[in-house]
Design a protein around this motif. Structure first.
Motif, PDB file in Angstrom:
ATOM      1  N   LEU A  76       0.834  -1.199   0.000  1.00  0.00           N
ATOM      2  CA  LEU A  76       0.000   0.000   0.000  1.00  0.00           C
ATOM      3  C   LEU A  76       0.873   1.254   0.000  1.00  0.00           C
ATOM      4  N   ALA A  77       1.843   1.308   0.922  1.00  0.00           N
ATOM      5  CA  ALA A  77       2.711   2.489   1.009  1.00  0.00           C
ATOM      6  C   ALA A  77       3.527   2.667  -0.257  1.00  0.00           C
ATOM      7  N   ASP A  78       4.036   1.572  -0.777  1.00  0.00           N
ATOM      8  CA  ASP A  78       4.854   1.609  -1.987  1.00  0.00           C
ATOM      9  C   ASP A  78       4.028   2.064  -3.190  1.00  0.00           C
ATOM     10  N   SER A  79       2.787   1.616  -3.267  1.00  0.00           N
ATOM     11  CA  SER A  79       1.913   2.024  -4.368  1.00  0.00           C
ATOM     12  C   SER A  79       1.631   3.521  -4.318  1.00  0.00           C
ATOM     13  N   LYS A  80       1.435   4.036  -3.117  1.00  0.00           N
ATOM     14  CA  LYS A  80       1.250   5.486  -2.971  1.00  0.00           C
ATOM     15  C   LYS A  80       2.486   6.229  -3.460  1.00  0.00           C
ATOM     16  N   LEU A  81       3.644   5.702  -3.128  1.00  0.00           N
ATOM     17  CA  LEU A  81       4.899   6.317  -3.556  1.00  0.00           C
ATOM     18  C   LEU A  81       5.025   6.295  -5.075  1.00  0.00           C
ATOM     19  N   ALA A  82       4.636   5.176  -5.694  1.00  0.00           N
ATOM     20  CA  ALA A  82       4.699   5.069  -7.154  1.00  0.00           C
ATOM     21  C   ALA A  82       3.780   6.090  -7.815  1.00  0.00           C
ATOM     22  N   VAL A  83       2.581   6.236  -7.277  1.00  0.00           N
ATOM     23  CA  VAL A  83       1.622   7.197  -7.834  1.00  0.00           C
ATOM     24  C   VAL A  83       2.165   8.613  -7.709  1.00  0.00           C
ATOM     25  N   ASP A  84       2.702   8.940  -6.547  1.00  0.00           N
ATOM     26  CA  ASP A  84       3.234  10.283  -6.323  1.00  0.00           C
ATOM     27  C   ASP A  84       4.378  10.582  -7.291  1.00  0.00           C
ATOM     28  N   PHE A  85       5.279   9.625  -7.465  1.00  0.00           N
ATOM     29  CA  PHE A  85       6.405   9.842  -8.372  1.00  0.00           C
ATOM     30  C   PHE A  85       5.932   9.991  -9.815  1.00  0.00           C
ATOM     31  N   ALA A  86       5.014   9.133 -10.235  1.00  0.00           N
ATOM     32  CA  ALA A  86       4.514   9.189 -11.610  1.00  0.00           C
ATOM     33  C   ALA A  86       3.825  10.520 -11.898  1.00  0.00           C
ATOM     34  N   GLN A  87       3.157  11.067 -10.914  1.00  0.00           N
ATOM     35  CA  GLN A  87       2.461  12.335 -11.119  1.00  0.00           C
ATOM     36  C   GLN A  87       3.415  13.516 -11.216  1.00  0.00           C
ATOM     37  N   ARG A  88       4.651  13.313 -10.774  1.00  0.00           N
ATOM     38  CA  ARG A  88       5.633  14.402 -10.805  1.00  0.00           C
ATOM     39  C   ARG A  88       6.675  14.246 -11.912  1.00  0.00           C
ATOM     40  N   GLN A  89       6.682  13.088 -12.585  1.00  0.00           N
ATOM     41  CA  GLN A  89       7.778  12.792 -13.515  1.00  0.00           C
ATOM     42  C   GLN A  89       7.249  12.510 -14.917  1.00  0.00           C
ATOM     43  N   GLN A  90       7.734  13.233 -15.891  1.00  0.00           N
ATOM     44  CA  GLN A  90       7.317  13.034 -17.270  1.00  0.00           C
ATOM     45  C   GLN A  90       7.759  11.661 -17.769  1.00  0.00           C
ATOM     46  N   GLY A  91       6.883  11.003 -18.520  1.00  0.00           N
ATOM     47  CA  GLY A  91       7.205   9.708 -19.098  1.00  0.00           C
ATOM     48  C   GLY A  91       7.133   8.551 -18.132  1.00  0.00           C
ATOM     49  N   VAL A  92       6.524   8.769 -16.958  1.00  0.00           N
ATOM     50  CA  VAL A  92       6.411   7.723 -15.942  1.00  0.00           C
ATOM     51  C   VAL A  92       4.951   7.534 -15.564  1.00  0.00           C
ATOM     52  N   TRP A  93       4.557   6.269 -15.444  1.00  0.00           N
ATOM     53  CA  TRP A  93       3.220   5.906 -14.988  1.00  0.00           C
ATOM     54  C   TRP A  93       3.339   4.956 -13.801  1.00  0.00           C
ATOM     55  N   ALA A  94       2.212   4.682 -13.136  1.00  0.00           N
ATOM     56  CA  ALA A  94       2.236   3.854 -11.930  1.00  0.00           C
ATOM     57  C   ALA A  94       1.288   2.671 -12.044  1.00  0.00           C
ATOM     58  N   SER A  95       1.702   1.570 -11.416  1.00  0.00           N
ATOM     59  CA  SER A  95       0.820   0.430 -11.194  1.00  0.00           C
ATOM     60  C   SER A  95       0.715   0.231  -9.689  1.00  0.00           C
ATOM     61  N   ILE A  96      -0.493   0.069  -9.197  1.00  0.00           N
ATOM     62  CA  ILE A  96      -0.704  -0.124  -7.753  1.00  0.00           C
ATOM     63  C   ILE A  96      -0.863  -1.614  -7.479  1.00  0.00           C
ATOM     64  N   GLY A  97      -0.097  -2.127  -6.529  1.00  0.00           N
ATOM     65  CA  GLY A  97      -0.164  -3.558  -6.292  1.00  0.00           C
ATOM     66  C   GLY A  97       0.193  -3.960  -4.873  1.00  0.00           C
ATOM     67  N   ILE A  98      -0.292  -5.109  -4.497  1.00  0.00           N
ATOM     68  CA  ILE A  98       0.102  -5.763  -3.249  1.00  0.00           C
ATOM     69  C   ILE A  98       0.695  -7.117  -3.630  1.00  0.00           C
ATOM     70  N   HIS A  99       1.991  -7.229  -3.468  1.00  0.00           N
ATOM     71  CA  HIS A  99       2.753  -8.420  -3.830  1.00  0.00           C
ATOM     72  C   HIS A  99       2.295  -9.600  -2.969  1.00  0.00           C
ATOM     73  N   PRO A 100       2.331 -10.823  -3.507  1.00  0.00           N
ATOM     74  CA  PRO A 100       1.940 -11.978  -2.680  1.00  0.00           C
ATOM     75  C   PRO A 100       2.768 -12.123  -1.409  1.00  0.00           C
ATOM     76  N   HIS A 101       4.033 -11.666  -1.430  1.00  0.00           N
ATOM     77  CA  HIS A 101       4.825 -11.711  -0.200  1.00  0.00           C
ATOM     78  C   HIS A 101       4.188 -10.876   0.907  1.00  0.00           C
ATOM     79  N   GLU A 102       3.485  -9.810   0.518  1.00  0.00           N
ATOM     80  CA  GLU A 102       2.939  -8.851   1.478  1.00  0.00           C
ATOM     81  C   GLU A 102       1.464  -9.087   1.787  1.00  0.00           C
ATOM     82  N   ALA A 103       0.890 -10.151   1.260  1.00  0.00           N
ATOM     83  CA  ALA A 103      -0.557 -10.352   1.338  1.00  0.00           C
ATOM     84  C   ALA A 103      -1.083 -10.407   2.767  1.00  0.00           C
ATOM     85  N   LYS A 104      -0.363 -11.081   3.662  1.00  0.00           N
ATOM     86  CA  LYS A 104      -0.863 -11.256   5.027  1.00  0.00           C
ATOM     87  C   LYS A 104      -0.967  -9.925   5.773  1.00  0.00           C
ATOM     88  N   LEU A 105      -0.177  -8.946   5.360  1.00  0.00           N
ATOM     89  CA  LEU A 105      -0.191  -7.646   6.018  1.00  0.00           C
ATOM     90  C   LEU A 105      -1.323  -6.753   5.530  1.00  0.00           C
TER      91      LEU A 105
END
Length: 280
Positions: free
Chosen positions: A66-95
């Motif tokens: 969740l935190a990492d996805s927010k970071l990806a979105v924030d960076f993509a919104q500030r950087q030309q030529g960058v987009w974001a994918s929001i995800g929860i990796h299976p390693h992190e599923a229990k959290l």
């Protein structure tokens, strides 16, 4: 063979469909952040600029929590030529298998510059999260993708027997099997189901002849390129921290392996990525 790229291919426009450069310098926690720290702190904006200078015109920063996805979105919104994918990796599923995390995560799906859900899936190689949590979070993200008409970036490792039945329950899902190194049978099944196949630096250094046969057989119209930076650095720059600019080496290697013109492979994979993810 790799030295030809810099002198012959500057005009090519490539897409790195899977990287984690948004985690390079924020001081966060997790195994991706740790990888960047060990390799030397980087400026994500510089990494993106270096990629653009090397002909990698478009990048997708992929979330794992969740935190990492927010970071990806924030960076993509500030950087030309960058987009974001929001995800929860299976390693992190229990959290994240709780109503609060799911609600907060789902709200990101409508954010500007979000073009996909993932990486999500099943990982039975490590089993950092119980299988039940992995399945629950995969199903949650597949439904989210359908609700918002977004493609999915899948992480599936030693778990295809359980993955395919879950996938079948969500008709209409489109996307890519990220970092694919599995069997010819699963590659065929995936492409026939409309999924794309993501290939990264593993192709340049694997000694597995069956894997190379799979890389050769992926239909060009279903092939995507990725780095998974900072991981899986391709030859000839093994031993360094991976960066999106290195997708050029993967392009050149695959073109030679598959007997295709580099420009043809570059154009096709860029078109595939632009269409799947809507990178306009």
């Amino acid at each position: 063979m790799f030295s030809r790229w810099l002198c012959n291919n500057k005009a090519m426009q490539l897409v790195d469909t899977h990287c984690h450069i948004h985690e390079a310098s924020d001081g966060g926690k997790g195994y991706v952040h740790d990888k960047w720290r060990v390799g030397g702190k980087k400026d994500p904006a510089v990494l993106a600029a270096d990629a653009h200078d090397a002909g990698v015109a478009k990048l997708i920063c992929v979330g794992c929590t969740l935190a990492d996805s927010k970071l990806a979105v924030d960076f993509a919104q500030r950087q030309q030529g960058v987009w974001a994918s929001i995800g929860i990796h299976p390693h992190e599923a229990k959290l994240h298998n709780n109503p609060e995390s799911k609600a907060e995560f789902a709200a990101l799906a409508t954010a500007n510059r979000v073009v996909a859900v993932g990486e999500c899936g099943l990982d039975y190689f490590y089993n950092h999260s119980p299988k039940a949590d992995q399945t629950a979070l995969l199903e949650f993200q597949l439904q989210l993708a359908l609700d918002h008409d977004l493609p999915v970036i899948f992480h599936v490792r030693e778990a295809f027997d359980d993955f395919w039945p879950v996938f079948a329950n969500f008709p209409g899902v489109r996307g890519v099997l990220h970092s694919f190194t599995d069997s010819m049978s699963n590659m065929d099944k995936a492409t026939k189901a409309g999924l794309h196949i993501g290939v990264n630096g593993i192709a340049t250094f694997t000694k597995d002849t069956e894997q190379r046969k799979v890389f050769m057989a992926i239909p060009l119209q279903k092939l995507l390129l990725e780095t998974d930076a900072p991981f899986l650095t391709p030859a000839p720059v093994r031993g360094t921290l991976n960066e999106p600019k290195n997708v050029r080496y993967i392009t050149q290697f695959l073109a030679e392996l598959r007997g295709e013109d580099e420009a043809t492979l570059a154009d096709a994979t860029t078109r595939n990525a632009t269409t799947l993810f809507g990178l306009e």
